[in-house]
Design a protein around this motif. Structure first.
Motif, mmCIF file in Angstrom:
data_model
loop_
_atom_site.group_PDB
_atom_site.id
_atom_site.type_symbol
_atom_site.label_atom_id
_atom_site.label_comp_id
_atom_site.label_asym_id
_atom_site.label_seq_id
_atom_site.Cartn_x
_atom_site.Cartn_y
_atom_site.Cartn_z
ATOM 1 N N LEU A 1 0.833 -1.205 0.000
ATOM 2 C CA LEU A 1 0.000 0.000 0.000
ATOM 3 C C LEU A 1 0.867 1.255 0.000
ATOM 4 O O LEU A 1 0.543 2.244 -0.672
ATOM 5 N N ALA A 2 1.964 1.216 0.730
ATOM 6 C CA ALA A 2 2.871 2.363 0.758
ATOM 7 C C ALA A 2 3.457 2.612 -0.630
ATOM 8 O O ALA A 2 3.550 3.758 -1.095
ATOM 9 N N THR A 3 3.842 1.541 -1.308
ATOM 10 C CA THR A 3 4.424 1.669 -2.648
ATOM 11 C C THR A 3 3.430 2.275 -3.630
ATOM 12 O O THR A 3 3.775 3.165 -4.420
ATOM 13 N N GLN A 4 2.179 1.835 -3.573
ATOM 14 C CA GLN A 4 1.195 2.281 -4.559
ATOM 15 C C GLN A 4 0.578 3.640 -4.231
ATOM 16 O O GLN A 4 0.043 4.294 -5.125
ATOM 17 N N THR A 5 0.625 4.040 -2.978
ATOM 18 C CA THR A 5 0.062 5.347 -2.620
ATOM 19 C C THR A 5 1.118 6.432 -2.476
ATOM 20 O O THR A 5 0.809 7.616 -2.513
ATOM 21 N N GLY A 6 2.365 5.995 -2.295
ATOM 22 C CA GLY A 6 3.431 6.972 -2.091
ATOM 23 C C GLY A 6 3.546 7.435 -0.652
ATOM 24 O O GLY A 6 4.307 8.364 -0.350
#
Length: 248
Positions: A19-24
């Motif tokens: 989720l961190a990777t895809q949301t930034g």
């Protein structure tokens, strides 16, 4: 833990890192979204809900249930602010209200008809999100003395005692703008200035229909400096609130 978020992550195969990777967003921030009462900022909510194949209200029902659409973005700024400066002219600031005072104020509005208890609960949750953080923000309030004189005496006695208690906290500063100060620029209406983690300021102004957010905070700072300069010092304000509580 927020079981709805955890269940959706398990079902979709997402992890904190994915989720961190895809949301930034920072992974530590993402991890907090599964904690009770921790709600993603406005810019993340919709994206996360899509990734988890859920509606925002399913994951964080308090956001949808009681915060008007126009207020949700400001609530994000409020929850993330490192400093809040709040001027009020006719009622006491929402972050300082007791449940009974909030019930009286919200019950007088037609917008809250039928769900006053829900709006009161939401207001108390907002207070907790600001004051009960591990590192609470600096909060400075300037309140016109007229607001201290309005309200049911029994409700006001407890309300003023509550504010005296809050004012003892090192990060909470309350200042009364006395009636003897006369006319001043703050009479144009209440406002809040929130300072974010990046040092940027955002303003919030309320009116009869809805509140709105502005990035043009220079005029608000000019008014703030004026009303703050004619307000009572912190210790005198506490004495005024104690006296008013005793008189009610």
């Amino acid at each position: 833990m927020n079981r709805a978020v955890l269940a959706a992550m398990a079902e979709t195969g997402h992890t904190t890192d994915s989720l961190a990777t895809q949301t930034g967003a920072d992974p530590k921030t993402v991890a907090r979204w599964a904690n009770p009462g921790r709600i993603p900022q406005h810019r993340y909510r919709t994206q996360v809900a899509q990734l988890l194949r859920r509606e925002v209200g399913e994951l964080w029902p308090d956001v949808i249930r009681r915060e008007p659409d126009w207020f949700r973005q400001w609530a994000d700024h409020e929850r993330e602010a490192t400093a809040l400066r709040w001027y009020e002219s006719s009622v006491l600031p929402g972050l300082l209200q007791t449940a009974d005072y909030a019930r009286a104020v919200l019950g007088s509005s037609p917008d809250a008809a039928g769900d006053v208890a829900g709006f009161v609960e939401t207001r108390l949750q907002r207070q907790a999100a600001v004051f009960d953080r591990p590192h609470p923000p600096l909060t400075v309030f300037v309140i016109d003395e007229a607001a201290l004189r309005r309200g049911d005496p029994d409700v006001m006695a407890d309300q003023l005692d509550h504010m005296v208690t809050l004012a003892a906290r090192p990060t909470v500063m309350i200042h009364v703008l006395p009636l003897r100060a006369g006319f001043h620029p703050g009479q144009a209406g209440p406002f809040i200035i929130a300072t974010g983690k990046d040092g940027e300021d955002v303003g919030y102004l309320d009116d009869q229909a809805a509140g709105h957010i502005t990035n043009d905070v220079a005029p608000l700072w000019a008014v703030w400096d004026t009303v703050r300069s004619v307000s009572l010092p912190r210790d005198q304000t506490i004495e005024v609130m104690r006296a008013r509580a005793w008189m009610t």
